[in-house]
Scaffold this motif. Sequence first.
Motif, PDB file in Angstrom:
ATOM      1  N   LEU A   2      30.529  17.222  93.532  1.00  0.00           N
ATOM      2  CA  LEU A   2      32.306  17.180  92.927  1.00  0.00           C
ATOM      3  C   LEU A   2      32.266  15.542  92.889  1.00  0.00           C
ATOM      4  CD1 LEU A   2      33.738  19.742  95.205  1.00  0.00           C
ATOM      5  CD2 LEU A   2      33.862  19.491  92.659  1.00  0.00           C
ATOM      6  N   LYS A  30      55.164  15.340  82.433  1.00  0.00           N
ATOM      7  CA  LYS A  30      54.601  14.411  83.362  1.00  0.00           C
ATOM      8  C   LYS A  30      53.185  14.472  83.587  1.00  0.00           C
ATOM      9  CE  LYS A  30      57.144  17.055  86.329  1.00  0.00           C
ATOM     10  NZ  LYS A  30      58.055  18.107  85.344  1.00  0.00           N
ATOM     11  N   ILE A  40      40.780   9.686  86.860  1.00  0.00           N
ATOM     12  CA  ILE A  40      40.218  11.049  86.823  1.00  0.00           C
ATOM     13  C   ILE A  40      41.075  12.016  85.887  1.00  0.00           C
ATOM     14  CG2 ILE A  40      39.244  10.881  89.052  1.00  0.00           C
ATOM     15  CD1 ILE A  40      41.646  12.151  90.369  1.00  0.00           C
ATOM     16  N   LEU A  43      44.692  16.305  88.604  1.00  0.00           N
ATOM     17  CA  LEU A  43      44.447  17.487  89.371  1.00  0.00           C
ATOM     18  C   LEU A  43      45.602  18.081  89.911  1.00  0.00           C
ATOM     19  CD1 LEU A  43      41.877  15.649  91.651  1.00  0.00           C
ATOM     20  CD2 LEU A  43      41.131  17.320  90.241  1.00  0.00           C
ATOM     21  N   THR A  44      45.532  19.349  90.324  1.00  0.00           N
ATOM     22  CA  THR A  44      46.778  19.809  90.905  1.00  0.00           C
ATOM     23  C   THR A  44      46.448  20.501  92.170  1.00  0.00           C
ATOM     24  OG1 THR A  44      46.958  20.881  88.502  1.00  0.00           O
ATOM     25  CG2 THR A  44      48.353  21.959  90.277  1.00  0.00           C
ATOM     26  N   THR A  45      47.545  20.442  92.877  1.00  0.00           N
ATOM     27  CA  THR A  45      47.394  21.038  94.377  1.00  0.00           C
ATOM     28  C   THR A  45      48.571  21.874  94.498  1.00  0.00           C
ATOM     29  OG1 THR A  45      47.355  20.369  96.686  1.00  0.00           O
ATOM     30  CG2 THR A  45      48.595  18.829  95.393  1.00  0.00           C
ATOM     31  N   GLU A  46      48.572  22.841  95.495  1.00  0.00           N
ATOM     32  CA  GLU A  46      49.659  23.662  95.773  1.00  0.00           C
ATOM     33  C   GLU A  46      50.055  23.709  96.854  1.00  0.00           C
ATOM     34  OE1 GLU A  46      48.879  27.649  94.132  1.00  0.00           O
ATOM     35  OE2 GLU A  46      48.744  26.769  92.114  1.00  0.00           O
ATOM     36  N   ALA A  71      53.691  23.352  92.798  1.00  0.00           N
ATOM     37  CA  ALA A  71      52.317  22.560  92.066  1.00  0.00           C
ATOM     38  C   ALA A  71      52.573  21.161  91.963  1.00  0.00           C
ATOM     39  CB  ALA A  71      51.973  23.479  91.202  1.00  0.00           C
ATOM     40  N   MET A  72      51.730  20.366  92.307  1.00  0.00           N
ATOM     41  CA  MET A  72      51.861  18.924  91.942  1.00  0.00           C
ATOM     42  C   MET A  72      50.838  18.636  91.315  1.00  0.00           C
ATOM     43  SD  MET A  72      53.129  16.784  95.126  1.00  0.00           S
ATOM     44  CE  MET A  72      52.032  17.447  96.256  1.00  0.00           C
ATOM     45  N   PHE A  74      48.444  15.209  89.757  1.00  0.00           N
ATOM     46  CA  PHE A  74      48.422  13.782  90.208  1.00  0.00           C
ATOM     47  C   PHE A  74      47.053  13.220  89.788  1.00  0.00           C
ATOM     48  CE2 PHE A  74      44.831  14.084  93.326  1.00  0.00           C
ATOM     49  CZ  PHE A  74      44.924  15.613  93.682  1.00  0.00           C
ATOM     50  N   ARG A  76      44.872   8.980  89.700  1.00  0.00           N
ATOM     51  CA  ARG A  76      44.681   7.758  90.695  1.00  0.00           C
ATOM     52  C   ARG A  76      44.178   6.948  90.050  1.00  0.00           C
ATOM     53  NH1 ARG A  76      39.340   9.763  93.777  1.00  0.00           N
ATOM     54  NH2 ARG A  76      37.665   8.657  92.472  1.00  0.00           N
ATOM     55  N   ILE A  77      44.271   5.345  90.426  1.00  0.00           N
ATOM     56  CA  ILE A  77      43.946   4.302  89.740  1.00  0.00           C
ATOM     57  C   ILE A  77      43.178   3.694  91.000  1.00  0.00           C
ATOM     58  CG2 ILE A  77      44.533   2.192  88.728  1.00  0.00           C
ATOM     59  CD1 ILE A  77      46.968   3.579  87.210  1.00  0.00           C
ATOM     60  N   TYR A  86      48.044   6.394  93.694  1.00  0.00           N
ATOM     61  CA  TYR A  86      48.096   7.764  93.431  1.00  0.00           C
ATOM     62  C   TYR A  86      49.481   8.067  92.456  1.00  0.00           C
ATOM     63  CZ  TYR A  86      44.042   9.190  96.322  1.00  0.00           C
ATOM     64  OH  TYR A  86      43.039   9.401  96.783  1.00  0.00           O
ATOM     65  N   PHE A  88      52.099  10.930  91.371  1.00  0.00           N
ATOM     66  CA  PHE A  88      52.244  12.348  91.520  1.00  0.00           C
ATOM     67  C   PHE A  88      53.216  12.572  90.562  1.00  0.00           C
ATOM     68  CE2 PHE A  88      50.517  11.049  95.744  1.00  0.00           C
ATOM     69  CZ  PHE A  88      49.692  12.172  95.761  1.00  0.00           C
TER      70      PHE A  88
ATOM     71  N   THR B  32      54.786  27.713  90.455  1.00  0.00           N
ATOM     72  CA  THR B  32      53.642  28.413  89.513  1.00  0.00           C
ATOM     73  C   THR B  32      53.994  30.159  89.727  1.00  0.00           C
ATOM     74  OG1 THR B  32      52.782  28.893  92.160  1.00  0.00           O
ATOM     75  CG2 THR B  32      51.854  26.912  90.648  1.00  0.00           C
ATOM     76  N   LEU B  84      32.556  16.239 100.857  1.00  0.00           N
ATOM     77  CA  LEU B  84      33.191  15.891  99.879  1.00  0.00           C
ATOM     78  C   LEU B  84      33.558  14.464 100.154  1.00  0.00           C
ATOM     79  CD1 LEU B  84      34.601  16.415  96.853  1.00  0.00           C
ATOM     80  CD2 LEU B  84      36.739  17.361  98.245  1.00  0.00           C
ATOM     81  N   VAL B  92      45.232  15.635  99.170  1.00  0.00           N
ATOM     82  CA  VAL B  92      45.608  16.073  97.845  1.00  0.00           C
ATOM     83  C   VAL B  92      44.411  16.377  97.028  1.00  0.00           C
ATOM     84  CG1 VAL B  92      48.039  15.781  97.446  1.00  0.00           C
ATOM     85  CG2 VAL B  92      46.382  14.034  96.869  1.00  0.00           C
ATOM     86  N   SER B  95      42.514  19.277  98.678  1.00  0.00           N
ATOM     87  CA  SER B  95      43.002  20.552  98.101  1.00  0.00           C
ATOM     88  C   SER B  95      42.934  20.903  96.767  1.00  0.00           C
ATOM     89  CB  SER B  95      44.615  20.190  98.528  1.00  0.00           C
ATOM     90  OG  SER B  95      45.290  21.197  98.047  1.00  0.00           O
ATOM     91  N   ALA B  96      43.018  19.889  96.009  1.00  0.00           N
ATOM     92  CA  ALA B  96      42.682  20.296  94.444  1.00  0.00           C
ATOM     93  C   ALA B  96      41.197  20.657  94.241  1.00  0.00           C
ATOM     94  CB  ALA B  96      43.320  19.396  93.677  1.00  0.00           C
ATOM     95  N   LEU B 102      47.617  23.079 100.153  1.00  0.00           N
ATOM     96  CA  LEU B 102      47.620  21.885 100.742  1.00  0.00           C
ATOM     97  C   LEU B 102      47.780  21.744 102.197  1.00  0.00           C
ATOM     98  CD1 LEU B 102      47.785  18.840 100.110  1.00  0.00           C
ATOM     99  CD2 LEU B 102      50.175  18.895  99.767  1.00  0.00           C
TER     100      LEU B 102
END
Lengths: 197, 144
Positions: A2, A30, A40, A43-46, A71-72, A74, A76-77, A86, A88, B32, B84, B92, B95-96, B102
């Motif tokens: 990954l 957004k 990258i 990505l989505t996190t819940e 759901a967010m 995000f 990164r740089i 990050y 978001f 969602t 990872l 985050v 999680s993703a 999360l």
Amino acid sequence: MLSTHSEHPVSAPAPVPVKIIVAGGFGVGKTTLVGAISEIPPLTTEAAMTSLGAGVDNAGEVTTKTTTTVAMDFGRITVDESLRLYIFGTPGQDRFGFMWNELTAGALGAIVLVDSRRIDDSFPALDFFENRGLPFVVAVNQFSGHLSHDLNDVREALDVDLDVPVIATDARSRAAVKQTLLVLLDVVLQRAMGRTR
Amino acid sequence: MNGPVHGEHERQSLSRPFLAGLQPTRDPISVTGQEEAGAIRPYFVTQGRVHQGLSGFETIYVLTPGGAAGLDQLSFEHRDIAALCRSPQSIVEISALLKLPLGVATVLTRDLATQGYLAASEPVADPANDPSLIMRLINAVHAL
């Protein structure tokens, strides 16, 4: 696997994170904005968020816990080996107000992304950032390459302070998003210099 | 009238909902739409422990040398997270990338940090008051 970049030398400390929030109504762009600048793919996190007694208007005898999955998106740089930014994207609706304290804790600043045809979608985010004193810029997304409304009209309708930049952006354009980010960072810097003077 | 497009008059007469103390009810959007019902297994692996809220979700973790040596001793879920973190990852991202809610990712990652497998880099405490940090960000964004 990954991992998308070369392996971190084991024993080197991890970079320190800093974050910026992109808020705005549903469908305002957004995630597109995050994707335009992130190194990258977004990505989505819940997160399952519990809000206590939200919306209870009975005589108060019942405490309901409402769980909402938020759901967010995000991106990164990498700033350098010891600092990572990050970005978001967060749902800006009133009903998520309960999570913004945690979401924005320690944030450097925020971009409020606005669709000038649905301007009231951005009110909750504006109110929150103003009340919290978090530096922010208003970025009006240009759909199909042009603004639906004049920026001054948007500023007037939003009723933001004169020191809050209201700028046009294009969430699909890396150059435009880069410029938006620089405007925000400039506001943040000016404020920091004012404080530490 | 109530559609997404407001006329000039209507737009200007709108009050700011929070300031006016109104709580306009909106149709649920941008969620969602899923209940948590499908999330049984992840919560099982945390043995019922749930991290509520979002605090610290951008904290970055990296595998320690000791952690790298001890990967094989970890349970499946913990090992995925530790592996990872050969390259530094925030909660985050964990999680993703591992498709964990999360709260679950937070609990499991903190387990690993407590046991010494991972080292944590906490968020900058007060970045908005640090001009030199902000300058580093500006220079990095300029260089994009």
